[in-house]
Write a protein that holds these residues in place. Structure first.
Motif, short mmCIF file in Angstrom:
data_model
loop_
_atom_site.label_atom_id
_atom_site.label_comp_id
_atom_site.label_asym_id
_atom_site.label_seq_id
_atom_site.Cartn_x
_atom_site.Cartn_y
_atom_site.Cartn_z
N VAL B 355 63.89 17.82 44.36
CA VAL B 355 64.65 17.78 43.63
C VAL B 355 65.10 16.55 44.11
CG1 VAL B 355 66.04 18.14 41.83
CG2 VAL B 355 64.29 19.85 42.25
N PRO B 356 64.57 14.92 43.41
CA PRO B 356 65.51 13.69 44.64
C PRO B 356 67.17 13.82 43.44
CG PRO B 356 63.86 13.26 42.31
CD PRO B 356 64.29 14.67 42.35
N GLU B 357 67.80 12.88 44.72
CA GLU B 357 68.78 12.47 44.40
C GLU B 357 69.11 12.08 43.38
OE1 GLU B 357 71.96 9.63 47.32
OE2 GLU B 357 69.98 10.36 47.83
N GLU B 358 68.13 10.80 42.86
CA GLU B 358 68.49 9.87 41.53
C GLU B 358 68.42 10.79 40.30
OE1 GLU B 358 68.66 5.38 42.00
OE2 GLU B 358 68.39 6.44 44.29
N ARG B 359 69.14 10.88 40.04
CA ARG B 359 68.79 12.00 39.17
C ARG B 359 68.07 10.71 37.29
NH1 ARG B 359 73.42 14.15 37.84
NH2 ARG B 359 74.37 12.44 36.41
N GLY B 360 68.72 9.41 37.35
CA GLY B 360 68.36 8.78 35.94
C GLY B 360 67.23 7.99 36.48
N LYS B 361 66.41 7.85 37.97
CA LYS B 361 65.71 7.08 37.97
C LYS B 361 64.31 7.68 38.42
CE LYS B 361 65.13 3.97 41.52
NZ LYS B 361 66.20 3.26 43.07
N GLN B 362 64.68 9.30 39.34
CA GLN B 362 63.76 9.64 40.09
C GLN B 362 63.31 11.33 38.91
OE1 GLN B 362 64.95 10.01 44.08
NE2 GLN B 362 64.72 8.16 44.61
N GLY B 363 64.61 11.24 38.43
CA GLY B 363 64.23 13.52 37.71
C GLY B 363 64.26 12.60 36.78
N VAL B 364 65.11 12.91 35.14
CA VAL B 364 64.55 12.84 33.84
C VAL B 364 63.95 11.49 33.77
CG1 VAL B 364 66.71 14.81 33.75
CG2 VAL B 364 67.03 12.26 33.10
#
Lengths: 325, 518
Positions: B355-364
């Motif tokens: 579960v990557p760190e950068e929620r905006g860029k790598q997550g949702v």
């Protein structure tokens, strides 16, 4: 977003209705069902091409070589038909799809494996595929009298009140609709268009998905190649020269975001219809070709402005997240 | 040590040590700044003195970069006063800060690679000819002069910046500062990408800036550097100023205590760990540049914390285990079977999710509805020969978002319309839906509000209670100490130490991460 997309398509539909209304004031028979069927049939090839382009644009790529692919594949099937009139049309269609697939796969391979931006790859193959048409044909034309009657009449044959060409377009629309909403590939196409990084983390192979979309646009280019040649009954190096811009224009008017990830099958179809009506109907009511260009151009800009308004809201959210982090 | 190339009049001791009382050049007082859901700075103060270097010290997320952005006019404070040379002022824009002679030199230089050295130095204030065009000759001459004064005459004023090394780029950035007659120079982790020799050169340059009477703010994680170069310190913790003074009067341990000591603002879930056999073993894992010889074991039902400074290589190791970064050697085995993930799909298939760190860029995936976000890595399971089974997809999304208590009006809602905390829940739901054995959470609570933090922590406890194993990369000490069963500390791409979290204290962790002997 879904609600907004519907909203946008309704806008487009309303625009088309207004356009038809305006034309009807000058040309009373225009809104007749029979005439509208004719308009649909006339626009079928553009709709099919726009759908092929749409899947490419959704992945933040572009296929500039579609019209050249159409020209090359059209020439190949026309020459095959001229040399071997006995080959049945369905077999020729399969050949057209296969040839188009190979050309699309070349684009896809270069984008995927060599990591070249698609605009550069397809700008190159745009020229190469047209050049290849010259090589296979030796610059000669294939004329109507060299084509078999089946070759020319297949798409004109009426079935349940509609010509075969319209049925092919409807079939392609249905297949794309199912592919985009109900398949893993369709979902992946949207996901990598919206957020390629998150897609990589989710285990989606971005490169392979791009390869697939170029294969799709290639097959569509090939199919359109046969349909175009048998419709206008001439195959030459000049066929559909510059038409890639009309295809992209149809997508943009249909609300497909050039930035990727946003767009629908309905939008691409309506965008193509809008352009088709303008180019088919305006000459009938004596509007000069220059006005046609101005109207298409304004429609493109208007569509982009409306789309940008729709996308601004989510842009703010991204910014807010970035600041809070 | 290098020979000092700078002029002999360089003043080694800061003015205050010579008995003179010096007025601060820049004073920030009572500065507060909040972002939606996050209080970045609360009532902080900072003073910078001419001819002195002030070190700004604090953990990641303590508010240092926010303060730099306020000082350079990029952010506006919600409250507080800024005064320069005793006069109250405001810094409404980057241009205004520039006009006051405030300049920042960043970790990654924010110069222009494709412009020449002279253009970089004089961008925005280039000398003009009578006709208003750029006077190239004067610009080159002035650039050479500025570089000459800094004893950096070896840099060709016509060279393209991209052909210069990092250290020389720093010199150009300083030359730029000199050319605008900057009086306040901010250095934000300038040594992060430099070699030992280049760091020495940078320090000589800072000495030069001091001798020129500049007020320097030096931000670094490295205590040896701070003690080498700085005169004063200011410590931030959780967006508040917790101490300041002269470094010569203050020991390292005292500063470490200021950095980590804090009020308990959050209760971590009580749990009785039931730790089983090793699930994931990593040994000798190496990457050409990012990390080397990483070995550790993760056991069933365990939360393994990974602590370290930014750039220690923690995220990179995790990405390698998750199949996103390639390794040069080493082995990963899961339940005793060796695996070599070549893509994220391989790792997900094996049962490891990241579960990557950068929620905006790598997550949702903003723009897709919630249920499609949740099912994204599980599409292979919710479809049959490539065709999606929408009902199954929906029920998968429903069951996991309900477990996480997601607040949303509908699962068809665009995930971008959710709050940060709820987006994080969607991301976690999406990974849980792949039914992993090992879940790697990279900074799971960074930038989310306290309530959502507690929910994420509670859920982590629930996961391990169900027999999952969790790796938690975190730069927040309370989180590491409150949640981990064991803690791995990384420093400069290697594992510095592994601790059982029994009686472990924050100071030990910070000292290990920063490389300070106890």
């Amino acid at each position: 977003m879904k609600n907004f997309l519907k909203y946008r398509e309704i806008w487009l539909l309303a625009g088309i209705a207004v356009l038809i209304g305006l034309i009807s004031t000058r040309f009373p028979g225009f809104a007749d069902p029979a005439n509208l069927r004719q308009v649909f049939n006339d626009t079928s090839i553009l709709m099919i091409l726009a759908l092929g382009q749409m899947v490419v644009i959704l992945t933040r790529s572009i296929d500039l070589s579609m019209a050249s692919n159409l020209c090359f594949t059209g020439m190949v099937v026309a020459m095959l038909n001229a040399a071997h009139p006995a080959i049945p049309i369905p077999v020729l269609i399969v050949i057209a799809l296969a040839v188009g697939l190979v050309l699309g796969a070349i684009n896809g391979f270069l984008v995927w494996r060599l990591n070249i931006p698609s605009i550069v790859v397809t700008l190159g193959t745009l020229t190469i595929y047209r050049g290849a048409t010259f090589v296979v044909s030796g610059g000669a034309w294939v004329n109507a009298d060299q084509m078999s009657p089946d070759f020319i009449n297949f798409q004109r044959a009426a079935f349940l009140g509609l010509p075969m060409l319209s049925w092919i377009a409807l079939l392609v629309i249905a297949l794309f609709f199912l592919a985009m909403t109900r398949t893993q590939v369709g979902r992946s196409i949207y996901a990598i268009g919206v957020n390629p990084t998150a897609s990589v983390y989710a285990g989606i192979d971005v490169g392979r998905t791009k390869f697939i979309v170029f294969c799709i646009s290639g097959m569509i280019g090939g199919l359109a190649g046969y349909l175009w040649i048998s419709r206008y009954v001439i195959a030459s190096v000049e066929v559909a020269n510059g038409y890639e811009l009309n295809i992209i224009a149809a997508c943009v008017i249909g609300g497909i975001s050039i930035a990727g990830g946003i767009g629908s099958v309905g939008g691409a179809v309506l965008g193509a219809l809008f352009l088709g009506i303008i180019s088919n109907a305006l000459p009938v009511i004596n509007i000069s070709p220059f006005w046609q260009m101005a109207i298409s151009g304004s429609a493109i800009i208007l569509a982009v402005v409306l789309n940008a308004r729709g996308e601004r809201r989510q842009g703010r959210i991204i910014l807010r997240n970035a600041e809070a982090a | 040590m290098l020979d000092n190339p700078y002029p002999a009049h360089v003043v080694r001791d800061p003015p205050h040590e010579r008995g003179g009382k010096v007025a601060p050049r820049l004073t920030l007082s009572g500065i507060s700044k909040s972002f939606p859901g996050v209080r970045a700075l609360h009532n902080v103060s900072l003073s910078l003195y001419p001819g002195q270097v002030t070190a700004l010290i604090g953990e990641n997320g303590a508010g240092k970069s926010t303060l730099v952005k306020i000082m350079t006019g990029i952010y506006q404070p919600d409250a507080g006063e800024i005064s320069i040379d005793g006069l109250a002022t405001t810094l409404p824009s980057a241009h205004a800060a520039f006009g006051h002679g405030i300049t920042a030199i960043h970790q990654e230089t924010v110069l222009f690679d494709d412009l020449s050295v002279a253009e970089n130095i004089f961008l925005g204030h280039a000398p003009r000819t009578r006709f208003g065009t750029i006077d190239w000759r004067t610009m080159r001459k002035n650039a050479r002069e500025v570089l000459e004064t800094m004893r950096a005459g070896h840099i060709d004023a016509d060279a393209r910046l991209k052909d210069l090394g990092i250290a020389n780029k720093h010199l150009v950035a300083v030359a730029r500062a000199m050319s605008i007659d900057a009086r306040i120079v901010i250095m934000d982790e300038p040594t992060a990408a430099l070699s030992m020799k280049e760091i020495e050169e940078l320090f000589l340059l800072i000495e030069f800036l001091k001798s020129e009477g500049k007020a320097v703010l030096f931000i670094s994680h490295k205590f040896d550097e701070i003690y080498r170069i700085a005169d004063r310190y200011t410590v931030f913790r959780d967006g508040e100023m917790v101490g300041e003074g002269l470094l010569k009067d203050t020991g390292q341990n005292e500063i470490v205590r200021m950095m980590v000591g804090r009020n308990v603002d959050h209760i971590f879930p009580q749990r009785e760990p039931k730790i089983g056999a090793p699930v994931l073993s990593v040994s000798g894992l190496s990457h050409p540049t990012e990390f080397d010889d990483i070995g550790f074991e993760l056991r069933k039902g365990e939360i393994l914390g990974f602590y370290g400074l930014v750039g220690a290589g923690r995220s990179e190791v995790m990405q390698a285990i998750a199949g996103i970064t390639r390794t040069s050697r080493g082995t990963i085995s899961l339940d005793g079977n060796s695996i070599a993930p070549k893509s994220a799909a391989d790792s997900i298939e094996a049962g490891i999710v990241y579960v990557p760190e950068e929620r905006g860029k790598q997550g949702v995936v903003i723009g897709l509805p919630i249920f499609q976000n949740v099912s994204l890595p599980s599409l292979a399971r919710t479809s049959k020969s490539g065709v999606l089974k929408l009902a199954e997809e929906f029920s998968l999304a429903r069951s996991y978002t309900e477990r996480l208590d997601l607040r949303a009006s509908s699962l068809s809602q665009d995930v971008g319309t959710l709050s940060g905390g709820n987006q994080q829940k969607v991301v976690i739901a999406k990974w849980l839906a792949t039914t992993p054995k090992v879940i790697i959470l990279d900074e799971p609570t960074k930038g989310i509000d306290i309530g959502s933090k507690a929910a994420v922590h509670g859920f982590m406890a629930e996961l391990v209670a169900q027999g999952l194993s969790v790796i938690m990369v975190s730069s927040e000490l309370p989180e590491i100490l409150g949640m981990s069963d064991r803690v791995v500390v990384m420093r400069e791409g290697r594992i510095a130490a592994t601790y059982d979290n029994k009686g472990l204290d924050a100071e030990t962790l910070v000292r290990t991460a920063a490389g300070i002997a106890a």
